[in-house]
Design an enzyme around this catalytic site. Structure first.
Site, short mmCIF file in Angstrom:
data_model
loop_
_atom_site.label_atom_id
_atom_site.label_comp_id
_atom_site.label_asym_id
_atom_site.label_seq_id
_atom_site.Cartn_x
_atom_site.Cartn_y
_atom_site.Cartn_z
N LYS A 37 0.84 -1.20 0.00
CA LYS A 37 0.00 0.00 0.00
C LYS A 37 0.88 1.25 0.00
O LYS A 37 2.09 1.18 0.24
CB LYS A 37 -0.92 0.00 1.21
CG LYS A 37 -0.20 0.08 2.55
CD LYS A 37 -1.17 0.08 3.71
CE LYS A 37 -0.41 0.15 5.04
NZ LYS A 37 -1.32 0.25 6.19
N TYR B 119 17.40 29.32 7.84
CA TYR B 119 16.20 29.97 8.36
C TYR B 119 16.14 29.90 9.89
O TYR B 119 16.47 28.87 10.49
CB TYR B 119 14.94 29.30 7.81
CG TYR B 119 14.64 29.62 6.37
CD1 TYR B 119 14.44 30.92 5.95
CD2 TYR B 119 14.53 28.60 5.44
CE1 TYR B 119 14.14 31.21 4.61
CE2 TYR B 119 14.23 28.87 4.10
CZ TYR B 119 14.04 30.18 3.71
OH TYR B 119 13.74 30.46 2.40
#
Length: 358
Positions: free
Chosen positions: A35, A255
């Site tokens: 899956k 950042y």
């Protein structure tokens, strides 16, 4: 020059890991769980590599199952969430899918269905996970109704464990006891074991195993496990250093200025970011492997780039290879540094990262 980001998928490792799962219960069958695009590895190539090995494949929904059929995979496919609408049932019967049944509305839809070919169903029992499944006291009645249904060929019982990746917790024993009491003397085949239970709970093996994360070489455990230690990484996520900066002491990188240089440092920029699926929450110090040696993240992960400390790797520079996880660096280790789990990292890899197969 093209961006050197790549996820190399080692199909031989997937086969090795499937065989390792089977070896834990030689008398059992095993559903290879593919899956979520085989946890980011590519469901079709993975299933093709396992075509001669797997007893069945497991997916979440009919769309994932149809993609395997379209690629020529003819093995049984278990629909782990069953069917969502009754109009899926003719397709399920035609394609030879095995749906889970976890709710009364699904049972009623099967009773009302007129199918050309009856389908095997996997009746899910809620033994404590409390997501899907019939209640333990409803099992005998539900089995009787399914066995009386013309649309049903066979019934397998299944459940799912909440804490099998934590061997010290007793909840798995409680769920096993609940399952055994609910199954009683019905004499039906059963499927209980996800990857963690395959490796740590032999009492749960029964007739059908459901190995998932272990197929891809990632451990579900926080602590060492002798079976998990034999897994082989099925994905190597890699890139290259694209720039190098000499950053003075007391300057910051990235950042938020979360990394401050305690001394002059040599900072490498790598083409890899959260838009590729690399975790934004990876902390300073998260390991990477640069030109065969370990280095560390230095600065916050951005959309397309990360920065790593190359101060102690004078040989590394522009063009040096970088492994983000794989055969040299377990994905579970990166997950711990990122406050997440390997499942999230592998299945979260974005389409921007090309998959290549060996």
């Amino acid at each position: 020059m093209s961006r050197k980001v790549c996820a190399q998928i080692h199909l031989d490792a997937v086969v090795h890991n499937y065989r390792l799962a089977r070896a834990q219960a030689p008398g059992a069958h095993a559903v290879a769980i593919v899956k979520a695009d085989a946890y980011g590895h590519g469901a079709v190539p993975v299933a093709q590599a396992l075509a001669a090995e797997a007893d069945a494949f497991g997916v979440a929904c009919i769309e994932e199952a149809m993609a395997l059929r379209a690629a020529g995979l003819g093995a049984p496919i278990v629909l782990l969430e069953g069917f969502f609408d009754a109009d899926e049932l003719p397709i399920i019967a035609r394609e030879g899918f095995w749906p889970a049944v976890h709710s009364l509305h699904q049972l009623e839809a099967l009773e009302q269905a007129q199918l050309a070919t009856p389908v095997p169903v996997w009746l899910k029992i809620d033994t404590g996970m409390h997501r899907l499944g019939v209640q333990p006291q409803e099992v005998a009645t539900s089995v009787a109704r399914l066995q009386a249904c013309n649309a049903v060929a066979d019934v397998v019982l299944m459940t799912h464990f909440a804490c099998s990746d934590e061997p010290d917790k007793t909840m798995t024993l409680d769920q096993l006891a609940c399952f055994d009491q609910a199954a009683g003397t019905l004499g039906l085949a059963a499927s209980l074991s996800n990857s963690a239970a395959v490796m740590a709970w032999p009492r749960a093996h029964r007739q059908w195993l459901r190995p998932g994360i272990m197929l891809y070489g990632a451990t579900p455990f926080e602590q060492p496990n002798p079976i998990a230690d034999q897994l082989q990484a099925a994905m190597t996520l890699s890139s290259e250093v694209i720039a190098v900066r000499e950053v003075p002491a007391c300057e910051t990188v990235g950042y938020g200025a979360t990394f401050r240089c305690d001394r002059p440092r040599r900072i490498g920029t790598v083409a890899m970011g959260y838009a590729d699926g690399y975790p934004r929450h990876a902390r300073n110090g998260t390991p990477v492997v640069v030109a065969g040696q370990r280095a560390q993240l230095a600065g916050r992960v951005s959309m397309d780039m990360i920065t790593v400390d190359l101060t102690d790797l004078p040989h590394a520079g522009v063009g040096s290879s970088v492994e983000l996880w794989g055969r040299q660096l377990p994905v579970a280790e990166v997950a711990r540094w990122s406050d997440t789990i390997p499942y999230t990292l592998l299945s979260g890899l974005t389409p921007r990262v090309p998959r290549r197969y060996d």
